[in-house]
Design a protein around this motif. Structure first.
Motif, mmCIF file in Angstrom:
data_model
loop_
_atom_site.group_PDB
_atom_site.id
_atom_site.type_symbol
_atom_site.label_atom_id
_atom_site.label_comp_id
_atom_site.label_asym_id
_atom_site.label_seq_id
_atom_site.Cartn_x
_atom_site.Cartn_y
_atom_site.Cartn_z
ATOM 1 N N ARG A 1 0.765 -1.243 0.201
ATOM 2 C CA ARG A 1 0.046 0.072 0.095
ATOM 3 C C ARG A 1 0.890 1.385 -0.097
ATOM 4 N NH1 ARG A 1 -5.171 -1.648 1.956
ATOM 5 N NH2 ARG A 1 -5.549 0.484 2.884
ATOM 6 N N ALA A 2 1.915 0.915 0.801
ATOM 7 C CA ALA A 2 2.745 2.371 0.723
ATOM 8 C C ALA A 2 3.526 2.646 -0.482
ATOM 9 C CB ALA A 2 3.880 2.267 1.860
ATOM 10 N N ARG A 3 3.948 1.315 -1.175
ATOM 11 C CA ARG A 3 4.497 1.569 -2.599
ATOM 12 C C ARG A 3 3.563 2.076 -3.435
ATOM 13 N NH1 ARG A 3 7.697 -2.847 -1.052
ATOM 14 N NH2 ARG A 3 6.028 -4.366 -1.862
ATOM 15 N N ALA A 4 2.405 1.657 -3.595
ATOM 16 C CA ALA A 4 1.241 2.441 -4.403
ATOM 17 C C ALA A 4 0.872 3.835 -4.189
ATOM 18 C CB ALA A 4 -0.275 1.330 -4.157
ATOM 19 N N THR A 5 1.051 4.311 -2.941
ATOM 20 C CA THR A 5 0.874 5.528 -2.354
ATOM 21 C C THR A 5 1.966 6.592 -2.833
ATOM 22 O OG1 THR A 5 -0.381 4.677 -0.433
ATOM 23 C CG2 THR A 5 0.214 7.054 -0.571
ATOM 24 N N GLU A 6 3.338 5.818 -2.870
ATOM 25 C CA GLU A 6 4.360 6.462 -3.446
ATOM 26 C C GLU A 6 4.213 6.860 -4.895
ATOM 27 O OE1 GLU A 6 8.367 4.495 -2.512
ATOM 28 O OE2 GLU A 6 7.929 3.375 -4.351
ATOM 29 N N TRP A 7 3.761 6.054 -5.697
ATOM 30 C CA TRP A 7 3.684 6.189 -7.085
ATOM 31 C C TRP A 7 2.609 7.326 -7.241
ATOM 32 C CZ3 TRP A 7 7.173 5.638 -10.339
ATOM 33 C CH2 TRP A 7 6.873 5.454 -11.720
ATOM 34 N N ALA A 8 1.372 7.098 -6.623
ATOM 35 C CA ALA A 8 0.379 8.094 -6.692
ATOM 36 C C ALA A 8 0.918 9.349 -6.574
ATOM 37 C CB ALA A 8 -0.843 7.830 -5.546
ATOM 38 N N PHE A 9 1.629 9.935 -5.221
ATOM 39 C CA PHE A 9 2.246 11.262 -4.905
ATOM 40 C C PHE A 9 3.337 11.370 -6.176
ATOM 41 C CE2 PHE A 9 0.340 10.607 -0.958
ATOM 42 C CZ PHE A 9 -0.124 12.092 -0.905
ATOM 43 N N ALA A 10 4.142 10.469 -6.631
ATOM 44 C CA ALA A 10 5.123 10.744 -7.727
ATOM 45 C C ALA A 10 4.373 11.507 -8.895
ATOM 46 C CB ALA A 10 5.899 9.600 -8.050
ATOM 47 N N ALA A 11 3.201 10.756 -9.071
ATOM 48 C CA ALA A 11 2.257 11.388 -10.351
ATOM 49 C C ALA A 11 1.864 12.741 -9.979
ATOM 50 C CB ALA A 11 1.084 10.370 -10.462
ATOM 51 N N LEU A 12 1.156 13.012 -8.901
ATOM 52 C CA LEU A 12 0.676 14.118 -8.420
ATOM 53 C C LEU A 12 1.180 15.295 -8.180
ATOM 54 C CD1 LEU A 12 -2.807 12.824 -7.142
ATOM 55 C CD2 LEU A 12 -2.103 13.244 -9.381
ATOM 56 N N ASN A 13 2.535 14.914 -7.586
ATOM 57 C CA ASN A 13 3.343 16.107 -6.702
ATOM 58 C C ASN A 13 4.616 16.458 -7.833
ATOM 59 O OD1 ASN A 13 4.977 17.085 -3.785
ATOM 60 N ND2 ASN A 13 3.441 18.297 -4.536
ATOM 61 N N THR A 14 5.012 15.294 -8.349
ATOM 62 C CA THR A 14 6.401 15.328 -8.986
ATOM 63 C C THR A 14 6.315 15.464 -10.747
ATOM 64 O OG1 THR A 14 7.590 14.434 -7.194
ATOM 65 C CG2 THR A 14 8.670 14.373 -9.343
ATOM 66 N N VAL A 15 5.419 14.463 -11.167
ATOM 67 C CA VAL A 15 5.258 14.670 -12.611
ATOM 68 C C VAL A 15 4.400 15.563 -13.059
ATOM 69 C CG1 VAL A 15 4.914 13.295 -14.387
ATOM 70 C CG2 VAL A 15 6.069 12.343 -12.638
ATOM 71 N N GLU A 16 2.983 15.410 -12.159
ATOM 72 C CA GLU A 16 1.950 16.340 -12.935
ATOM 73 C C GLU A 16 2.384 18.123 -12.937
ATOM 74 O OE1 GLU A 16 -1.976 16.139 -11.292
ATOM 75 O OE2 GLU A 16 -2.788 16.471 -13.026
ATOM 76 N N PRO A 17 2.945 18.474 -11.933
ATOM 77 C CA PRO A 17 3.152 19.916 -12.087
ATOM 78 C C PRO A 17 4.029 20.573 -13.185
ATOM 79 C CG PRO A 17 3.368 19.357 -9.684
ATOM 80 C CD PRO A 17 3.507 18.210 -10.540
ATOM 81 N N PRO A 18 4.989 20.078 -13.714
ATOM 82 C CA PRO A 18 5.551 20.526 -15.061
ATOM 83 C C PRO A 18 4.697 20.297 -16.158
ATOM 84 C CG PRO A 18 6.987 18.454 -14.229
ATOM 85 C CD PRO A 18 6.029 19.101 -13.031
ATOM 86 N N ILE A 19 3.803 18.990 -16.245
ATOM 87 C CA ILE A 19 2.942 19.011 -17.344
ATOM 88 C C ILE A 19 2.004 19.806 -17.068
ATOM 89 C CG2 ILE A 19 1.351 17.164 -18.207
ATOM 90 C CD1 ILE A 19 3.381 14.912 -17.402
ATOM 91 N N MET A 20 1.543 20.257 -16.339
ATOM 92 C CA MET A 20 0.304 21.175 -16.093
ATOM 93 C C MET A 20 0.890 22.751 -16.329
ATOM 94 S SD MET A 20 -2.433 19.928 -15.770
ATOM 95 C CE MET A 20 -3.359 21.478 -15.960
ATOM 96 N N ASP A 21 2.213 22.792 -16.013
ATOM 97 C CA ASP A 21 2.924 24.144 -16.477
ATOM 98 C C ASP A 21 2.802 24.289 -17.992
ATOM 99 O OD1 ASP A 21 4.286 26.270 -16.016
ATOM 100 O OD2 ASP A 21 6.077 25.475 -15.494
ATOM 101 N N HIS A 22 3.174 23.077 -18.659
ATOM 102 C CA HIS A 22 3.030 23.066 -19.950
ATOM 103 C C HIS A 22 1.722 23.437 -20.715
ATOM 104 C CE1 HIS A 22 3.424 21.236 -24.004
ATOM 105 N NE2 HIS A 22 4.568 21.493 -24.086
ATOM 106 N N ALA A 23 0.814 22.983 -20.066
ATOM 107 C CA ALA A 23 -0.583 23.022 -20.466
ATOM 108 C C ALA A 23 -1.050 24.637 -20.318
ATOM 109 C CB ALA A 23 -1.631 22.047 -19.727
ATOM 110 N N ILE A 24 -0.725 24.966 -19.101
ATOM 111 C CA ILE A 24 -0.961 26.649 -18.922
ATOM 112 C C ILE A 24 -0.215 27.386 -20.016
ATOM 113 C CG2 ILE A 24 -0.444 28.275 -17.609
ATOM 114 C CD1 ILE A 24 -0.815 26.599 -15.103
ATOM 115 N N ALA A 25 0.991 26.887 -20.481
ATOM 116 C CA ALA A 25 1.873 27.886 -21.451
ATOM 117 C C ALA A 25 1.271 27.507 -22.892
ATOM 118 C CB ALA A 25 3.425 27.378 -21.451
ATOM 119 N N THR A 26 0.836 26.492 -23.222
ATOM 120 C CA THR A 26 0.500 26.246 -24.387
ATOM 121 C C THR A 26 -1.180 26.365 -24.733
ATOM 122 O OG1 THR A 26 0.113 23.796 -24.247
ATOM 123 C CG2 THR A 26 2.224 24.645 -25.103
ATOM 124 N N LEU A 27 -1.884 26.481 -23.681
ATOM 125 C CA LEU A 27 -3.322 26.383 -23.931
ATOM 126 C C LEU A 27 -3.836 27.630 -23.287
ATOM 127 C CD1 LEU A 27 -4.260 22.838 -22.868
ATOM 128 C CD2 LEU A 27 -4.421 23.636 -25.198
#
Lengths: 233, 233
Positions: free
Chosen positions: B94-120
């Motif tokens: 459970r801890a490992r699945a939660t780690e991947w969930a936070f990697a998605a939402l706190n580490t990977v998503e912010p620069p991707i949403m930054d890109h969406a803001i810049a291009t959209l």
């Protein structure tokens, strides 16, 4: 066997008291769990042995027996899940604390870190200054919404929780910035968090750990960046 | 009593298949939980009744008896916590699945949403185009790290989990962008996620829900923004 976390042995002044291992140290102090620290020297965080613990080459990590965990949000929730003191006992209360934790890390932190990139790491880029008002407007909107939801309550949902810990940790990235001061209830919320004995111990321990040296050329890099930023001002 | 989520009854084309209720619909489908949808018309998301459910005036929310929950990450983890199918039974898993969930939402998503803001959303701002290479470099670095950690595995840690659901949902914001295509193992991971029957049902249901109308002046806003962006190109 005490759990082991990783932390840096040196960071620039602006990052002291902000590096993410503080969140995990704070949670460990809140639940009364003694721990050890493996300090990483400059560059070690991007080398293979640490990448095996942390795929993004960051701190903190958390090792306890066969568990090797990264992402401070996941580590804080794991500590809250396995020790008393950071989550309510009932499933609904746990869901609400988790909601505040994700609000901190997925909704409030991204624009605040965007601001940190623009004012610290990319301050010498020509696009940073003209873009800043838009970034600050996004932060101001989010802070107003967090303040409205928190209201006059001491903590988000009754007792202090992992959600409060992460929200306070995110908000205090802004430190003395007028954006935070413009929301007195949030500034007071941050001050309440920072007044907790567990926070004070965690902060003191993080600061005491910076016994290493900057990378070669760091002073020159800072000076050059400052000069370029001044040219653009 | 079926749980109730909120979703928009209309969004622009670029947001269809991306609005965050998709993540919750997908989790509900994975755990086999039927649900109802309260659709919000234009502007309703920022009005007081919805703000009472969601302090940031966003979707989705999740209502089940006395629980009213927001933040898609928290809702997905709550569903994973209270139903079978999205989390392993043991605490370490459970801890490992939660780690991947936070990697998605706190580490990977912010620069991707930054890109969406810049291009959209800020495509017509003078700073967006010169800044884009720096944003794309941050995303490329993160994607390389996610790919290295995932390796050739089908899912992050054995069976498909809430962590995979959130990571796939974040990566597919990039859709056909060359940044994602440059990491074939990640493109294949996203394709595996999108091929799951639960995902396909969730996506079809979100798309079928867009029966409302755009706000007055929307077409003019789009045209004006495109003209300004073209001037800057």
């Amino acid at each position: 066997m005490q759990p082991v976390i990783t932390a840096f042995d040196w960071v620039p002044d602006f990052a002291r008291g902000q590096v993410r291992d503080l969140r995990v140290r704070w949670a460990l102090e809140e639940v009364g769990q003694p721990y050890r620290v493996r300090y990483l020297a400059q560059g070690e965080q991007k080398a293979p042995p640490h990448r095996a613990r942390q795929p993004f080459g960051q701190v903190p990590t958390y090792e306890e027996g066969e568990l090797v965990l990264y992402e401070s949000g996941a580590i804080v929730l794991h500590l809250a899940d396995s020790r008393d003191g950071l989550l309510p006992d009932d499933r609904l209360g746990r869901a609400r604390a988790t909601e505040w934790a994700f609000a901190a890390l997925n909704t409030v932190e991204p624009p605040i870190m965007d601001h940190a990139i623009a004012t610290l790491f990319e301050a010498d880029q020509p696009w940073s200054r003209p873009r800043l008002p838009a970034v600050e407007a996004r932060i101001a909107e989010r802070l107003g919404e967090v303040a409205a939801r928190l209201g006059e309550r001491e903590w988000y949902d009754g007792a202090f929780s992992a959600g409060d810990l992460l929200m306070v940790a995110v908000l205090r990235i802004l430190r003395d910035h007028p954006l935070l001061a413009a929301q007195p209830t949030l500034a007071a919320y941050v001050a309440r968090g920072e007044a907790r004995p567990a926070f004070r111990r965690a902060l003191a321990d993080q600061l005491a750990g910076f016994t290493g040296s900057p990378p070669p050329g760091f002073a020159e890099w800072i000076a050059k960046r400052a000069a370029r930023a001044e040219q653009l001002a």
